[in-house]
Scaffold this motif. Structure first.
Motif, PDB file in Angstrom:
ATOM      1  N   VAL A  90     117.972 -31.703  70.522  1.00  0.00           N
ATOM      2  CA  VAL A  90     117.808 -30.515  71.365  1.00  0.00           C
ATOM      3  C   VAL A  90     118.430 -30.784  72.743  1.00  0.00           C
ATOM      4  N   GLU A  91     118.198 -32.001  73.270  1.00  0.00           N
ATOM      5  CA  GLU A  91     118.746 -32.348  74.593  1.00  0.00           C
ATOM      6  C   GLU A  91     120.268 -32.294  74.579  1.00  0.00           C
ATOM      7  N   ALA A  92     120.851 -32.850  73.506  1.00  0.00           N
ATOM      8  CA  ALA A  92     122.312 -32.868  73.402  1.00  0.00           C
ATOM      9  C   ALA A  92     122.853 -31.439  73.388  1.00  0.00           C
ATOM     10  N   CYS A  93     122.179 -30.562  72.672  1.00  0.00           N
ATOM     11  CA  CYS A  93     122.625 -29.164  72.596  1.00  0.00           C
ATOM     12  C   CYS A  93     122.455 -28.462  73.936  1.00  0.00           C
ATOM     13  N   GLU A  94     121.361 -28.782  74.621  1.00  0.00           N
ATOM     14  CA  GLU A  94     121.150 -28.213  75.953  1.00  0.00           C
ATOM     15  C   GLU A  94     122.290 -28.655  76.877  1.00  0.00           C
ATOM     16  N   LYS A  95     122.718 -29.918  76.713  1.00  0.00           N
ATOM     17  CA  LYS A  95     123.804 -30.453  77.526  1.00  0.00           C
ATOM     18  C   LYS A  95     125.107 -29.715  77.207  1.00  0.00           C
ATOM     19  N   LEU A  96     125.329 -29.435  75.926  1.00  0.00           N
ATOM     20  CA  LEU A  96     126.539 -28.698  75.534  1.00  0.00           C
ATOM     21  C   LEU A  96     126.528 -27.296  76.140  1.00  0.00           C
ATOM     22  N   LEU A  97     125.336 -26.727  76.258  1.00  0.00           N
ATOM     23  CA  LEU A  97     125.219 -25.356  76.779  1.00  0.00           C
ATOM     24  C   LEU A  97     125.200 -25.308  78.311  1.00  0.00           C
ATOM     25  N   ALA A  98     124.958 -26.457  78.936  1.00  0.00           N
ATOM     26  CA  ALA A  98     124.817 -26.473  80.403  1.00  0.00           C
ATOM     27  C   ALA A  98     125.966 -25.778  81.143  1.00  0.00           C
ATOM     28  N   PRO A  99     127.234 -26.029  80.732  1.00  0.00           N
ATOM     29  CA  PRO A  99     128.325 -25.396  81.484  1.00  0.00           C
ATOM     30  C   PRO A  99     128.364 -23.871  81.357  1.00  0.00           C
ATOM     31  N   VAL A 100     127.886 -23.322  80.235  1.00  0.00           N
ATOM     32  CA  VAL A 100     127.957 -21.858  80.072  1.00  0.00           C
ATOM     33  C   VAL A 100     126.692 -21.166  80.573  1.00  0.00           C
ATOM     34  N   ARG A 101     125.621 -21.949  80.731  1.00  0.00           N
ATOM     35  CA  ARG A 101     124.341 -21.347  81.100  1.00  0.00           C
ATOM     36  C   ARG A 101     124.397 -20.495  82.374  1.00  0.00           C
ATOM     37  N   PRO A 102     125.007 -20.983  83.477  1.00  0.00           N
ATOM     38  CA  PRO A 102     125.014 -20.155  84.696  1.00  0.00           C
ATOM     39  C   PRO A 102     125.684 -18.796  84.468  1.00  0.00           C
ATOM     40  N   ALA A 103     126.764 -18.796  83.683  1.00  0.00           N
ATOM     41  CA  ALA A 103     127.464 -17.541  83.426  1.00  0.00           C
ATOM     42  C   ALA A 103     126.625 -16.622  82.544  1.00  0.00           C
ATOM     43  N   VAL A 104     125.965 -17.211  81.539  1.00  0.00           N
ATOM     44  CA  VAL A 104     125.102 -16.420  80.653  1.00  0.00           C
ATOM     45  C   VAL A 104     123.986 -15.775  81.477  1.00  0.00           C
TER      46      VAL A 104
END
Length: 154
Positions: A90-104
């Motif tokens: 889950v942490e790894a996936c959260e890390k993958l999503l980190a760059p798009v999260r602010p835009a989302v």
């Protein structure tokens, strides 16, 4: 004059183009900025990282917006390959999503990794927000070789 050439300012300038990148299933992250040479290392993520033609268009678009803001101080824009995740968590996936999260979140969405099945490479997400962002979020995760399937729960 103008903005200082730093990771933060480059990142801020890129926020202008991020919505376009994300709607194409990609994104980019500022890896490093060399204050002396003006070189900017960017990691193209999602669909954009793997497709050669988009790398060119994206690089041109990104370079143009950076050049407008930093002028002659900008050196080369260098795309770097993302490093994969060693194991699917889950942490790894959260890390993958980190760059798009602010835009989302900027577009009124919210995304959370609710489950991971490492054996099958399946990631389960809870997502709310604009439908058009789902594809980009899926691609961001699928860009990692360990992720084979993304399940989005409403």
């Amino acid at each position: 004059g103008g903005l200082p050439l730093t990771v933060e300012t480059v990142d801020e300038v890129l926020n202008e183009v991020r919505p376009y990148l994300i709607s194409d299933g990609g994104n980019c992250r500022v890896v490093s900025v060399d204050a002396v040479s003006g070189d900017v290392e960017l990691q193209l993520e999602g669909a954009c990282g793997t497709c050669p033609s988009s790398t060119v268009t994206m690089k041109q678009g990104i370079e143009r917006v950076l050049r407008e803001n930093f002028g002659d101080r900008l050196g080369q824009v260098v795309p770097v390959q993302p490093a994969g995740v060693e194991q699917l968590t889950v942490e790894a996936c959260e890390k993958l999503l980190a760059p798009v999260r602010p835009a989302v979140e900027g577009l009124g969405g919210a995304v959370e990794v609710t489950g991971v099945d490492a054996a099958t490479g399946t990631v389960t997400l809870k997502y709310s927000g604009p439908e058009k962002l789902v594809y980009g979020i899926e691609l961001t995760l699928m860009d990692d070789e360990l992720v084979r399937k993304v399940v989005v729960e409403e």
